[in-house]
Design a protein around this motif. Structure first.
Motif, PDB file in Angstrom:
ATOM      1  N   VAL B  20      13.455  68.513  39.999  1.00  0.00           N
ATOM      2  CA  VAL B  20      13.991  69.866  40.226  1.00  0.00           C
ATOM      3  C   VAL B  20      15.497  69.765  40.431  1.00  0.00           C
ATOM      4  N   PRO B  21      16.192  70.880  40.264  1.00  0.00           N
ATOM      5  CA  PRO B  21      17.622  70.826  40.532  1.00  0.00           C
ATOM      6  C   PRO B  21      17.881  70.363  41.953  1.00  0.00           C
ATOM      7  N   GLY B  22      18.790  69.421  42.113  1.00  0.00           N
ATOM      8  CA  GLY B  22      19.084  68.922  43.444  1.00  0.00           C
ATOM      9  C   GLY B  22      20.015  69.835  44.187  1.00  0.00           C
ATOM     10  N   LEU B  23      21.209  69.931  43.679  1.00  0.00           N
ATOM     11  CA  LEU B  23      22.203  70.731  44.373  1.00  0.00           C
ATOM     12  C   LEU B  23      22.928  71.616  43.390  1.00  0.00           C
ATOM     13  N   ALA B  24      23.371  72.705  43.892  1.00  0.00           N
ATOM     14  CA  ALA B  24      24.278  73.524  43.099  1.00  0.00           C
ATOM     15  C   ALA B  24      25.663  73.362  43.682  1.00  0.00           C
ATOM     16  N   HIS B  25      26.587  73.982  43.053  1.00  0.00           N
ATOM     17  CA  HIS B  25      27.964  74.069  43.506  1.00  0.00           C
ATOM     18  C   HIS B  25      28.741  72.766  43.370  1.00  0.00           C
ATOM     19  N   HIS B  26      28.354  71.692  44.040  1.00  0.00           N
ATOM     20  CA  HIS B  26      29.100  70.461  43.870  1.00  0.00           C
ATOM     21  C   HIS B  26      28.172  69.341  43.415  1.00  0.00           C
ATOM     22  N   SER B  27      28.777  68.354  42.812  1.00  0.00           N
ATOM     23  CA  SER B  27      28.000  67.199  42.366  1.00  0.00           C
ATOM     24  C   SER B  27      27.317  66.540  43.561  1.00  0.00           C
ATOM     25  N   ALA B  28      26.188  65.893  43.303  1.00  0.00           N
ATOM     26  CA  ALA B  28      25.451  65.220  44.384  1.00  0.00           C
ATOM     27  C   ALA B  28      25.638  63.714  44.328  1.00  0.00           C
ATOM     28  N   THR B  29      26.677  63.253  43.608  1.00  0.00           N
ATOM     29  CA  THR B  29      26.842  61.807  43.437  1.00  0.00           C
ATOM     30  C   THR B  29      27.247  61.102  44.728  1.00  0.00           C
ATOM     31  N   MET B  30      27.601  61.869  45.766  1.00  0.00           N
ATOM     32  CA  MET B  30      27.925  61.230  47.051  1.00  0.00           C
ATOM     33  C   MET B  30      26.661  60.731  47.756  1.00  0.00           C
ATOM     34  N   PHE B  31      25.525  61.245  47.324  1.00  0.00           N
ATOM     35  CA  PHE B  31      24.252  60.879  47.941  1.00  0.00           C
ATOM     36  C   PHE B  31      23.529  59.857  47.058  1.00  0.00           C
ATOM     37  N   ASP B  32      22.702  59.069  47.685  1.00  0.00           N
ATOM     38  CA  ASP B  32      21.944  58.061  46.957  1.00  0.00           C
ATOM     39  C   ASP B  32      20.514  58.548  46.770  1.00  0.00           C
ATOM     40  N   ASP B  33      20.229  59.014  45.553  1.00  0.00           N
ATOM     41  CA  ASP B  33      18.904  59.603  45.336  1.00  0.00           C
ATOM     42  C   ASP B  33      17.811  58.542  45.191  1.00  0.00           C
ATOM     43  N   LYS B  34      18.196  57.262  45.284  1.00  0.00           N
ATOM     44  CA  LYS B  34      17.176  56.203  45.229  1.00  0.00           C
ATOM     45  C   LYS B  34      16.796  55.726  46.625  1.00  0.00           C
ATOM     46  N   LYS B  35      17.426  56.298  47.629  1.00  0.00           N
ATOM     47  CA  LYS B  35      17.106  55.921  49.008  1.00  0.00           C
ATOM     48  C   LYS B  35      16.683  57.152  49.798  1.00  0.00           C
ATOM     49  N   THR B  36      15.898  56.917  50.798  1.00  0.00           N
ATOM     50  CA  THR B  36      15.622  57.986  51.751  1.00  0.00           C
ATOM     51  C   THR B  36      15.867  57.471  53.153  1.00  0.00           C
ATOM     52  N   VAL B  37      16.214  58.371  54.017  1.00  0.00           N
ATOM     53  CA  VAL B  37      16.361  58.051  55.426  1.00  0.00           C
ATOM     54  C   VAL B  37      15.552  59.089  56.205  1.00  0.00           C
ATOM     55  N   THR B  38      14.865  58.625  57.228  1.00  0.00           N
ATOM     56  CA  THR B  38      14.070  59.533  58.050  1.00  0.00           C
ATOM     57  C   THR B  38      14.501  59.385  59.506  1.00  0.00           C
ATOM     58  N   VAL B  39      14.781  60.483  60.141  1.00  0.00           N
ATOM     59  CA  VAL B  39      15.175  60.436  61.545  1.00  0.00           C
ATOM     60  C   VAL B  39      14.330  61.421  62.354  1.00  0.00           C
ATOM     61  N   GLU B  40      14.217  61.122  63.632  1.00  0.00           N
ATOM     62  CA  GLU B  40      13.582  62.050  64.566  1.00  0.00           C
ATOM     63  C   GLU B  40      14.651  62.530  65.525  1.00  0.00           C
ATOM     64  N   GLY B  41      14.656  63.793  65.795  1.00  0.00           N
ATOM     65  CA  GLY B  41      15.680  64.315  66.684  1.00  0.00           C
ATOM     66  C   GLY B  41      15.422  65.760  67.057  1.00  0.00           C
ATOM     67  N   VAL B  42      16.469  66.390  67.531  1.00  0.00           N
ATOM     68  CA  VAL B  42      16.373  67.808  67.899  1.00  0.00           C
ATOM     69  C   VAL B  42      17.480  68.579  67.191  1.00  0.00           C
ATOM     70  N   VAL B  43      17.167  69.817  66.861  1.00  0.00           N
ATOM     71  CA  VAL B  43      18.134  70.654  66.147  1.00  0.00           C
ATOM     72  C   VAL B  43      19.301  71.001  67.059  1.00  0.00           C
ATOM     73  N   LYS B  44      20.501  70.741  66.526  1.00  0.00           N
ATOM     74  CA  LYS B  44      21.708  71.113  67.257  1.00  0.00           C
ATOM     75  C   LYS B  44      22.258  72.451  66.739  1.00  0.00           C
ATOM     76  N   LYS B  45      22.115  72.642  65.432  1.00  0.00           N
ATOM     77  CA  LYS B  45      22.644  73.866  64.825  1.00  0.00           C
ATOM     78  C   LYS B  45      22.037  74.022  63.440  1.00  0.00           C
ATOM     79  N   PHE B  46      21.827  75.240  63.012  1.00  0.00           N
ATOM     80  CA  PHE B  46      21.363  75.492  61.649  1.00  0.00           C
ATOM     81  C   PHE B  46      22.374  76.428  60.989  1.00  0.00           C
ATOM     82  N   GLU B  47      23.153  75.845  60.072  1.00  0.00           N
ATOM     83  CA  GLU B  47      24.133  76.660  59.338  1.00  0.00           C
ATOM     84  C   GLU B  47      23.444  77.203  58.085  1.00  0.00           C
ATOM     85  N   TYR B  48      23.059  78.443  58.125  1.00  0.00           N
ATOM     86  CA  TYR B  48      22.314  79.106  57.038  1.00  0.00           C
ATOM     87  C   TYR B  48      23.354  79.776  56.145  1.00  0.00           C
ATOM     88  N   THR B  49      23.968  78.976  55.269  1.00  0.00           N
ATOM     89  CA  THR B  49      25.169  79.440  54.563  1.00  0.00           C
ATOM     90  C   THR B  49      25.119  79.135  53.068  1.00  0.00           C
TER      91      THR B  49
END
Lengths: 321, 131
Positions: B20-49
């Motif tokens: 599926v389309p990954g990102l719009a607006h800017h290229s996603a080459t800054m991210f590594d689509d061959k890796k995943t990272v999983t974290v557990e935490g708490v929400v600090k802020k949700f920027e719905y933008t």
């Protein structure tokens, strides 16, 4: 006595109201039973549409030929306007590909001139090295014909004299004039993202010619188009939930022959009526700001959430490079 | 808490990126689509933008140090189509979230999926599906 006064008052009111009612009727859309619209232009196959493009040297010639074939088209009345209401989106199964028929793992289907083929090859090689810059990273609009590919919400507003093709992304509206006007005179044209679009109705089909466009790219990992690009489109409602557009792209510097693609947009079910196109402020969040690197790639300008925080390099990431 | 994923899950993540389309607006080459990272935490802020949303997640390391991670997703209407609303991730919400991390090691990633402490799952990319 009071009954007489009441009758007189009612008569006066009725007399006053009649011209108003007449005015309102005259201004309102024609409410007569709509006659089913039929098109003169046939539904052609993909191969026929590709061949049709080859028979015409320019987009304008193709548009004029379609207009002649459609007996100049026929303006629609309000009561005849097709129902294109609802919120639509482009199916994501083709990703961002300009041609929905582009096969997974293969490149764009355009037949390019050698110069633009070489540019595309370099672009794809650069992406493999992690180098990519999208011109819309500056919040510029995608521009037509890339406008056709964006996978966000869309609305289509049809009226007798204008049709608005709306893409949610950066509040992007293409206005199609169907009131019989011509394009801006050649000497007064200047490149603009969505160009200048005129069209005509052939029954339920909207035929559009667009010129005066700005150069750009069809999508990421796609070819460039130049500011000589022009398009012809035929839009129609294929079924209750689908709008389609036959699109012919002419761009002599970049395309060795016109590029025909068929676009499709699906009406989204919205039982709770929650889907609403909102104002799209591309620059509202600093965390989306990117810069072009010296190598021509893309990098974030800096995040507001990690100021002073050291990224846990290595430990956070696992996977094959 | 940061966890590594298995190769199988990594492969699945990579498949999702290409399907599926990954990102719009800017290229996603800054991210590594061959890796995943999983974290557990708490929400600090949700920027719905627009054009991208960012979910900020505070992650406490073994040494007690808190790192704020940013998970990038599509804009509001695409998130809405995937069933993700601002109220789903109020400040303090506990979650486990997975993404494709930045290549340069910054604490940011493309949001792939998330599971809230109450078990509810969220896939922001489902927003591109035609329903």
């Amino acid at each position: 006595m009071s009954r007489t006064r009441g009758a007189v008052a009612a008569g006066v009111l009725l007399t006053l109201a009649m011209p108003l009612a007449a005015c309102k009727t005259a201004e309102a859309p024609d409410a007569s039973t709509p006659t089913p619209l039929t098109a003169v232009l046939p539904d052609r196959t993909k191969d026929q549409n590709i061949e049709l493009a080859r028979q015409h040297r320019t987009a304008l010639e193709l548009y004029q030929a379609l207009r002649k074939e459609a007996n100049n088209g026929r303006p629609l009345q309000w009561s005849q306007m097709p129902d294109w209401s609802g919120v639509y989106s482009r199916p994501a199964n083709a990703g961002f590909a300009f041609d929905p028929d582009q096969k997974p793992g293969e490149g764009p289907t355009a037949k390019l001139t050698p110069e633009y083929q070489a540019k595309l090859a370099k672009r794809i090689e650069d992406v493999k090295k992690g180098i990519e810059w999208d011109p819309i990273s500056t919040c510029a609009p995608p521009g037509h014909p890339r406008w056709l590919t964006e996978p966000f919400l869309r609305e289509f507003i049809v009226t007798p004299n204008q049709t608005w093709l709306i893409n949610e992304m950066v509040n992007d509206i293409r206005r199609i004039y169907t009131d019989g006007r011509d394009h801006v005179p050649a000497e007064d044209r200047y490149p603009i993202p969505n160009g200048d679009s005129i069209g005509f109705w052939d029954g339920p089909k909207l035929v559009i010619h667009t010129n005066q466009l700005q150069s750009g790219i069809y999508q990421r990992q796609h070819p460039d188009f130049t500011d000589q690009v022009e398009t012809v489109e035929i839009w129609r409602k294929a079924d209750d939930k689908t709008l389609t557009a036959d699109v012919w792209v002419y761009d002599p510097p970049a395309l060795a022959e016109p590029w025909y693609v068929k676009q499709s947009y699906s009406k989204l079910s919205d039982p709770d009526r929650n889907l609403r196109i909102r104002y799209w402020n591309c620059g509202e969040n600093q965390n989306n700001a990117v810069v072009q690197t010296k190598e021509g790639g893309t990098q974030f300008r800096g995040f507001t959430f990690d100021k002073g925080a050291g990224a846990p390099k290595g430990a956070a990431q696992k996977g094959k490079p | 808490m940061i966890r590594a994923f298995t190769t199988a899950v990594l492969a699945l993540g990579a498949l999702a990126v290409t399907a599926v389309p990954g990102l719009a607006h800017h290229s996603a080459t800054m991210f590594d689509d061959k890796k995943t990272v999983t974290v557990e935490g708490v929400v600090k802020k949700f920027e719905y933008t627009n054009p991208h949303s960012w979910l900020w997640v505070d992650v406490t390391g073994k040494d007690g140090k808190v790192t704020t991670w940013g998970f990038e997703a599509e804009g509001p209407t695409t998130l809405q189509r995937s069933g993700i609303r601002p109220s789903d991730f109020k400040v303090g919400t506990k979650l486990t979230i997975t993404g494709n991390p930045m290549k340069d090691g910054k604490p940011a990633a493309i949001w792939v999926d998330a599971v809230r402490a109450d078990g509810k799952k969220f896939n922001p990319r489902a927003g591109f599906a035609i329903k």
